[in-house]
Scaffold this active site. Structure first.
Site, PDB file in Angstrom:
ATOM      1  N   HIS A 107      -3.547   5.974   3.921  1.00 31.15           N
ATOM      2  CA  HIS A 107      -4.295   4.810   3.455  1.00 31.15           C
ATOM      3  C   HIS A 107      -3.693   3.505   3.974  1.00 31.15           C
ATOM      4  O   HIS A 107      -4.396   2.638   4.511  1.00 31.15           O
ATOM      5  CB  HIS A 107      -4.315   4.825   1.927  1.00 31.15           C
ATOM      6  CG  HIS A 107      -5.257   3.853   1.299  1.00 31.15           C
ATOM      7  ND1 HIS A 107      -4.904   2.552   0.993  1.00 31.15           N
ATOM      8  CD2 HIS A 107      -6.548   3.996   0.878  1.00 31.15           C
ATOM      9  CE1 HIS A 107      -5.926   1.934   0.412  1.00 31.15           C
ATOM     10  NE2 HIS A 107      -6.939   2.785   0.336  1.00 31.15           N
ATOM     11  N   SER A 110     -11.338  -0.610  -0.409  1.00 30.49           N
ATOM     12  CA  SER A 110     -10.022  -0.640   0.241  1.00 30.49           C
ATOM     13  C   SER A 110     -10.144  -0.953   1.718  1.00 30.49           C
ATOM     14  O   SER A 110      -9.233  -1.528   2.323  1.00 30.49           O
ATOM     15  CB  SER A 110      -9.316   0.714   0.094  1.00 30.49           C
ATOM     16  OG  SER A 110      -8.754   0.861  -1.178  1.00 30.49           O
ATOM     17  N   ASP A 154       0.851  -1.192   0.000  1.00 28.44           N
ATOM     18  CA  ASP A 154       0.000   0.000   0.000  1.00 28.44           C
ATOM     19  C   ASP A 154       0.890   1.247   0.000  1.00 28.44           C
ATOM     20  O   ASP A 154       1.922   1.271  -0.679  1.00 28.44           O
ATOM     21  CB  ASP A 154      -0.915  -0.038   1.230  1.00 28.44           C
ATOM     22  CG  ASP A 154      -2.252   0.633   0.986  1.00 28.44           C
ATOM     23  OD1 ASP A 154      -2.280   1.866   0.888  1.00 28.44           O
ATOM     24  OD2 ASP A 154      -3.275  -0.077   0.900  1.00 28.44           O
TER      25      ASP A 154
END
Length: 405
Positions: free
Chosen positions: A148, A344, A117
């Site tokens: 994120h 996600s 990621d």
């Protein structure tokens, strides 16, 4: 002569083995080389090739190549669940209750999980006591400047916040963190390298909340190589197809490793956020790569907090399974926490539940079979909380559930 970066998968010559890249040839991958060496009859690397060199490689039956394709972050969306995310029972967030992780005797102890990621904020209190093996594939440094990756990792194995559990597998004490997405995204060769590295580091499960950027490849061909729009579109489609094909072969390779006793990993990926049911119920698209790859567990997002759960309006169709993906509370950069939405956010729930099943399998059998783990994970998914229990198009097999015994 201009060159382009390619991912190259090469079948090496080996006595007594067929060509594992040929149709039906992957049985060769289950046979170790004489004298040891495991699956070293296949090599994965990157190379800068001219168009002529690329064409020559494409003609070789022992080589698969694909242009390095842009990958992008599946950006979180501002979509809040009706009724918020608070629960009367504040010992666990609603999403943890949906997958029943709070009732499971398993915590992910002894299982290594990888997150490919934007990196991670390693000093966040959520990761206290976790051994973090990190590597940067972007050239920007290991730190997560987006948030994120930290949020995804927190959903899998973050420590409780003020007594409230928000992660699925808080017993994980070793995690592999590959930064494959930087400020400008990443490339497929970085993702391939990240997967290989994570498996070499002993990862049992790999989470990928990212996607292949087809429009980005079109724009790069136009802006950097002056391709006409029609030609760039056609060329990008070929690159997209080649990357999916190569990804399928790589996944088959890594899954075949398990038969030789080498480490392998279950790959989990977000289905994508491109659908727009809130505009028109017909505005849906299929699961996007890499989640669309053979052997990868693709994950759609559902909205809560209370049953019946509904598909998130942005979630792509035809996933393998579903998980909570709306208003998900987890760790965020700067030392805080944040609730965001997206497939996600759903994918790490599945990676976390997979870690619980992996712990159970190891304790019962002494090892982890990736094929059995994937089958158990999908087979245990439930539909009793869904608004449309038989809707496999939107939910796949259903919402993943943690093992209870």
């Amino acid at each position: 002569m201009p060159t382009e970066t390619y991912v190259v998968l090469t079948a090496l010559e080996a006595p007594g083995l067929g060509n594992p890249l040929a149709a039906g040839g992957f049985e060769a991958l289950t046979t170790p080389l004489s004298g040891g060496g495991g699956l070293m009859n296949v090599r994965v690397e990157t190379a800068d090739l001219s168009e002529q060199e690329a064409q020559d490689m494409r003609r070789s039956p022992r080589t698969l190549i694909a242009p390095a394709m842009p990958i992008y972050l599946i950006e979180p969306l501002a979509f809040e669940p009706v009724g918020g995310i608070d629960e009367d029972d504040n010992t666990a967030t609603w999403n943890i209750m949906v997958v029943n992780a709070h009732n499971s005797p398993f915590t992910g102890a002894g299982v290594t999980v990888a997150v490919l990621d934007t990196g991670i904020q390693a000093d966040h209190e959520a990761f206290t006591g976790v051994e973090l093996i990190q590597r940067d594939f972007t050239g920007e440094g290991e730190a997560d400047v987006h948030g994120h990756g930290t949020h995804v990792a927190g959903t899998i194995f973050g420590r409780p916040h003020d007594g409230t559990r928000y992660s699925v597998a808080p017993g994980v004490t070793r995690a592999v963190i590959g930064k494959v997405l930087g400020a400008n995204g990443g490339t497929s060769n970085q993702l391939f390298e990240g997967i290989r590295w994570a498996i070499d580091q002993g990862a049992n499960i790999i989470n990928m909340s990212l996607g292949f950027d087809y429009p980005g490849l079109v724009q790069r061909l136009i802006s950097e190589l002056d391709f006409p729009v029609e030609l760039a579109t056609s060329r990008a489609l070929q690159g997209y197809r080649d990357n999916v094909r190569l990804f399928d072969r790589l996944v088959a390779l890594y899954r075949a490793r398990a038969a030789t006793g080498e480490n392998s990993a279950l790959l989990v990926a977000a289905a994508g956020n491109e659908s727009r049911r809130n505009v028109n119920p017909q505005f849906t698209i299929d699961v996007s790569p890499p989640a669309a790859g053979d052997g990868i567990v693709s994950v759609a997002a559902v909205a809560g907090p209370t049953a019946p759960l509904s598909v998130a309006p942005f979630s792509n169709i035809n996933p393998n399974v579903s998980a909570p993906g709306v208003g998900i509370f987890s760790a965020w950069i700067g030392g805080g926490h944040k609730a965001i939405s997206g497939t996600s956010m759903a994918a790490p729930h599945v990676a976390g539940v997979a870690a619980l099943w992996a712990q159970r399998q190891r304790e019962q059998t002494g090892g982890i079979s990736i094929d059995m783990l994937g089958a158990r994970l999908i087979g245990s998914a439930a539909t009793d909380q869904l608004d449309r229990p038989g809707d496999v198009v939107n939910y796949g097999a259903g919402v993943v559930r943690a093992p209870l015994a």
